[in-house]
Design a protein around this motif. Structure first.
Motif, PDB file in Angstrom:
ATOM      1  N   GLY A 129      14.128  13.835 -59.953  1.00  0.00           N
ATOM      2  CA  GLY A 129      14.455  12.413 -59.929  1.00  0.00           C
ATOM      3  C   GLY A 129      13.242  11.540 -59.703  1.00  0.00           C
ATOM      4  N   TYR A 130      13.456  10.437 -59.021  1.00  0.00           N
ATOM      5  CA  TYR A 130      12.326   9.571 -58.715  1.00  0.00           C
ATOM      6  C   TYR A 130      12.037   9.622 -57.214  1.00  0.00           C
ATOM      7  CZ  TYR A 130       9.383   5.622 -57.741  1.00  0.00           C
ATOM      8  OH  TYR A 130       8.344   4.858 -57.288  1.00  0.00           O
ATOM      9  N   VAL A 131      10.795   9.847 -56.896  1.00  0.00           N
ATOM     10  CA  VAL A 131      10.386   9.864 -55.496  1.00  0.00           C
ATOM     11  C   VAL A 131       9.239   8.882 -55.323  1.00  0.00           C
ATOM     12  CG1 VAL A 131       9.634  11.307 -53.571  1.00  0.00           C
ATOM     13  CG2 VAL A 131      10.996  12.312 -55.391  1.00  0.00           C
ATOM     14  N   GLN A 132       9.259   8.175 -54.204  1.00  0.00           N
ATOM     15  CA  GLN A 132       8.189   7.203 -53.971  1.00  0.00           C
ATOM     16  C   GLN A 132       6.837   7.891 -53.980  1.00  0.00           C
ATOM     17  OE1 GLN A 132       9.684   5.001 -50.434  1.00  0.00           O
ATOM     18  NE2 GLN A 132       9.611   3.315 -51.892  1.00  0.00           N
ATOM     19  N   GLY A 133       5.895   7.222 -54.569  1.00  0.00           N
ATOM     20  CA  GLY A 133       4.573   7.809 -54.737  1.00  0.00           C
ATOM     21  C   GLY A 133       4.313   8.098 -56.210  1.00  0.00           C
ATOM     22  N   MET A 134       5.409   8.357 -56.945  1.00  0.00           N
ATOM     23  CA  MET A 134       5.237   8.650 -58.376  1.00  0.00           C
ATOM     24  C   MET A 134       4.663   7.446 -59.122  1.00  0.00           C
ATOM     25  SD  MET A 134       8.557  10.792 -59.543  1.00  0.00           S
ATOM     26  CE  MET A 134       9.020  12.358 -58.838  1.00  0.00           C
TER      27      MET A 134
END
Lengths: 645, 215
Positions: free
Chosen positions: A415-420
């Protein structure tokens, strides 16, 4: 305001990080924010302030014109004639810095890259002010003025570092110490330990003592003991545990057979002199030779050149695609063309998958909705000071969202994780194309996907490997961190999660990442970069006597003030030292992933005999689902005591 | 030399990603607002010294990453927090629902007697409101904490929130301090200290009073 100006120095500048590589070469002209450095006094006492031009009310030689938050400033500068800047006052505010004198911990006077003297103020709570450049000199004079308010002491190891000696320093330390939240007062730990029935533990430690004694008096078994020491130290429980204090007292009290610096001797591994490392020029167009089918000639050499000097900015658009597995290194022009065609189709197919979800459907698809929300929020706040993403109605912001949403479809389990979004932004700036950015980003994620997994185990493994490396290279500093409850290395979390993205300017991060992408000279080279930075900054941490909170703050505040080229040289130097050192412990070998040569095989076998469980312990650390470092290390510790029997 | 501060309080800002924790902090610590702040990776703190009833109080305010998977790292820095601001976004139902999880998170990792306060941020965006003020108040009452709606953008209630929390912590600290004075009827019978030194109360969690310092 009742404040009196006691002393002032004008023409002081803060350097703002360069956003883009404007010129080729090591020196990129930074943006400069000018102002005055003042010593003032009010009812609470004296304080120091950096006041950017444009924020002062009274202007003498220079003038400022203020319209709706914006300030036009003019100042005469004897070197370059005159300067005129137009700035938003709101933005200027962030460059205003002040601190009270009793918050000052130390000050360092350095000549940074540009040969301009500069002062760096470090505060008792771990904050570091931005480097203040004295373009017209006078840094010494300013220090002299300051010394009428403080008792400055020169640091023993670093002559450019002065730290403030306070009469009531005890109180200060106490307050900081108490803020660092130790459960018990340190002095009591030993007593408490003795009073309590934990003889078994002490028994275990007494054996350790014996081993340490062996090491203190290096004998024929010196190299063997080295294994013990390193393996044992790794097993020291984490944050400020009683054990490490006990260890401390054992070392300092019980084995004091070598005067004073006995401890140092235990810990110091003589790695020999640091090899000199030269960096090279970036890869230029002339370096790239393609055969008649468009195959890149001698790509291993190109990779080595990238490791040594990076890539000229204009060529990144080509070479990053190879580095990030968009194209195979030995691909022909034709196969690349085909591949790109497939990549384009694939991208738009996946993009359509989420684009075609209707609002009604989305309302019943909370996971997608949630992730879209998060992505939208992060896109709005990723590198918005960079010209490429600056304006609000910016097509690149839409592209960033689309790429991240499509990546979410491509790798839905993650999914989407902060930092990406941080990892994506520099790629977008270089590629300037949605599809290419996506696939390069996906290639980058392939390399470091495990950083973003839910359990965060890989991050923790890297942090514990980092600690092991630090223990090897500088166990004194490693011990200092243990004493200050920082042996979990959590303060390096940001470095590792997004590979220093927040620590360097855009031009520097481009350089650093392409170096790391070459996978040279060893695996986990990024951990050696961490070690380099830590070793270069350890004096600051130790001299200022920073504790748990302050260490984190200090490390966070290093952002934008790390010299990349110096760090790369140093990190490679560390690698070469390891390579040349005969008795590198097994665990360090594993972290760095040296190819096992015959000689090494022997060595590893020997160490396995010594510590038969080391490999199983290693894997248990990797696999343990426990989120707590503490329990892990305790377990390891138990084992180690057993092993030492 | 004048003392730097009378008290040092460690405060935490926690809540879901994007509710405006960093904006709240910037507004309070640096009187700035910027709609395009960067997301917080890991954890960091800012400092502001305030004055309450003639006492100088240094507030060390910790800002954390909101996304759940980073909690194992960020909670390591919860220790010793004396006040926690639980922040949600009034335009996001989900961020409000998460508050209960965050409270559970505090109960696991912060000291038991930490002062808590509920903050409904972005109250300037009333037209997109999803969480009524009443619901915020109800939740706050349920957990025995104060609550406030704020706007970092318009600088509404930001000062108020931090000052209120600091005042409550100060009152609690001073009350405990007085109890610990010699001669007073101290609850734990160790009333020999006017300085709030760390004492082992046998519990695994450290009491917040251990962290207070009187210079």
């Amino acid at each position: 305001m009742n404040e009196h100006l006691l002393f002032e120095k004008k023409e002081i500048y803060i350097h703002e990080q360069p956003k883009e590589e404007l010129i080729n070469g090591p020196l990129i002209e930074p943006e400069k924010i000018g102002g005055r450095l003042q010593i003032l006094k009010n009812k609470n006492g004296s304080f120091l302030r950096f006041l950017p031009y444009g924020l002062e009310n009274v202007v003498s030689d220079d003038w400022a014109f203020v319209v709706n938050n914006s300030v036009l400033t003019y100042s005469k500068d004897s070197n370059s004639g005159e300067s005129c800047t137009f700035e938003n006052k709101q933005n200027l505010n962030k460059y205003k810095h002040q601190f009270e004198f009793n918050e000052l911990s130390s000050v360092r006077r350095i000549y940074q890259g540009y040969g301009i003297p500069c002062l760096v103020f470090m505060l008792t709570d771990g904050r570091t002010l931005p480097n203040l450049y004295f373009y017209k000199g006078g840094s010494k004079e300013f220090l002299q003025e300051l010394s009428s308010y403080f008792v400055f002491k020169k640091d023993v190891t670093d002559p450019r570092l002065w730290y403030v000696q306070r009469q009531n320093s005890e109180q200060f330390k106490q307050s900081l110490y108490e803020l660092s939240l130790f459960n018990e007062q340190r002095e009591n730990v030993m007593k408490k330990f003795l009073n309590e029935p934990v003889q078994s533990t002490l028994l275990g430690f007494s054996k350790v003592t014996n081993i340490l004694r062996d090491v203190i008096k290096p004998s024929e078994s010196a190299s063997k003991s080295q294994f013990y020491v390193n393996d044992f130290k790794l097993d020291i429980p984490n944050p400020g545990d009683d054990m490490s204090d006990l260890m401390d007292s054992l070392v300092s009290d019980n084995i004091h057979s070598v005067p004073n610096d006995g401890y140092e001797m235990v810990t110091k591994v003589d790695l020999g002199p640091m090899p000199t490392v030269d960096r090279g020029p970036p890869v230029q167009k002339e370096d790239l030779i393609f055969d008649k089918e468009g195959r890149l000639f001698n790509h291993e050499r190109i990779k080595q050149m990238i490791f040594r000097g990076g890539i000229q900015n204009e060529l990144r658009i080509t070479l990053w695609k190879f580095l990030l597995n968009y194209y195979e290194w030995d691909s022909t022009a034709k196969s690349r063309e085909q591949k790109r065609k497939i990549r384009v189709e694939d991208y738009f197919r996946m993009k359509l998958q989420w684009k075609s979800i209707s609002d009604e459907q989305k309302n019943k698809f909370s996971l997608i909705k949630e992730r879209e929300n998060l992505i939208e929020k992060d896109v709005q706040r990723t590198d918005r000071t960079h010209p490429y993403f600056e304006s609000d109605d910016n097509v690149h912001l839409v592209e960033m969202k689309d790429i991240l949403m499509t990546y979410n479809m491509f790798n839905f389990d993650l999914g989407y994780v902060q930092g990406m979004s941080d990892l994506l932004a520099p790629i977008m700036v270089i590629m300037d194309n949605e599809v290419d950015s996506f696939w390069c980003f996906a290639g980058y994620m392939d390399k470091i996907e495990s950083n973003f997994l839910m359990d965060q185990l890989n991050i923790k493994l890297q942090l514990s490997n980092l600690k092991a490396l630090l223990e090897f290279f500088d166990s004194k500093f490693s011990h200092y961190l243990e004493k200050n409850e920082s042996s979990n290395m959590y303060f390096c979390f940001r470095w590792i999660l997004i590979l220093f993205k927040r620590e360097f300017s855009f031009p520097d991060i481009n350089r650093l990442w392409e170096v790391l992408w070459t996978d040279s000279p060893c695996k986990n080279f990024h951990l050696l970069i961490c070690i380099s930075i830590l070793l270069m900054k350890k004096d600051d941490i130790m001299t200022n006597n920073y504790g748990f909170n302050e260490i984190l703050k200090f490390i966070n505040d290093l952002s934008g003030r790390i010299d990349l080229e110096k760090t790369l040289k140093h990190a490679e130097g560390l690698f070469l030292q390891l390579q040349n050192f005969k008795n590198v412990p097994n665990n360090i070998y594993e972290i760095i992933g040296f190819p096992v040569t015959e000689k090494n095989e022997e060595l590893i076998d020997e160490s396995r005999l010594l510590i038969p469980r080391s490999s199983s312990r290693e894997s248990s650390a990797k696999l343990s689902p426990s989120s707590s470092f503490k329990s892990l290390s305790f377990k390891k510790d138990d084992d180690s005591v057993e092993v030492l029997n | 030399m004048a003392k730097a501060y009378d008290y040092l309080f460690k405060l935490l800002l926690i809540g879901d990603s994007g509710v405006g924790k960093t904006c709240v902090l910037f507004r309070f610590a640096e009187d700035q607002y910027n709609a395009t702040f960067i997301s917080t990776i890991g954890i960091d703190f800012k400092i502001r010294t305030i004055e309450l009833d003639g006492k100088k109080i240094k507030l060390q305010i910790w800002d954390t990453a909101g996304q759940e998977r980073f909690r194992t790292i960020t909670t390591a820095y919860y220790r010793g927090a004396m006040g926690i601001l639980l922040v949600y976004d009034i335009t996001s139902e989900k961020s409000f629902d998460s508050i209960r999880n965050w409270i559970r998170n505090i109960e696991e990792h912060a000291s038991a007697d930490v002062e808590r306060m509920l903050i409904g941020n972005k109250c300037d965006m009333n037209d997109r409101r999803q969480v009524s003020k009443e619901r915020g108040e109800k939740l706050a009452i349920e957990y025995g904490m104060k609550c406030m709606e704020t706007s970092a953008k318009l600088n509404e209630n930001i000062e108020n929130a931090f000052f209120t929390l600091a005042r409550d912590i100060k009152a609690k600290t001073e009350k405990r301090l007085n109890q610990n004075r010699p001669g007073s009827n101290s609850q734990n019978g160790t009333g020999s200290n006017t300085k709030l030194k760390p004492k082992d109360n046998g519990g695994s969690k450290s009491s917040f009073f251990k962290m207070c310092t009187i210079l």
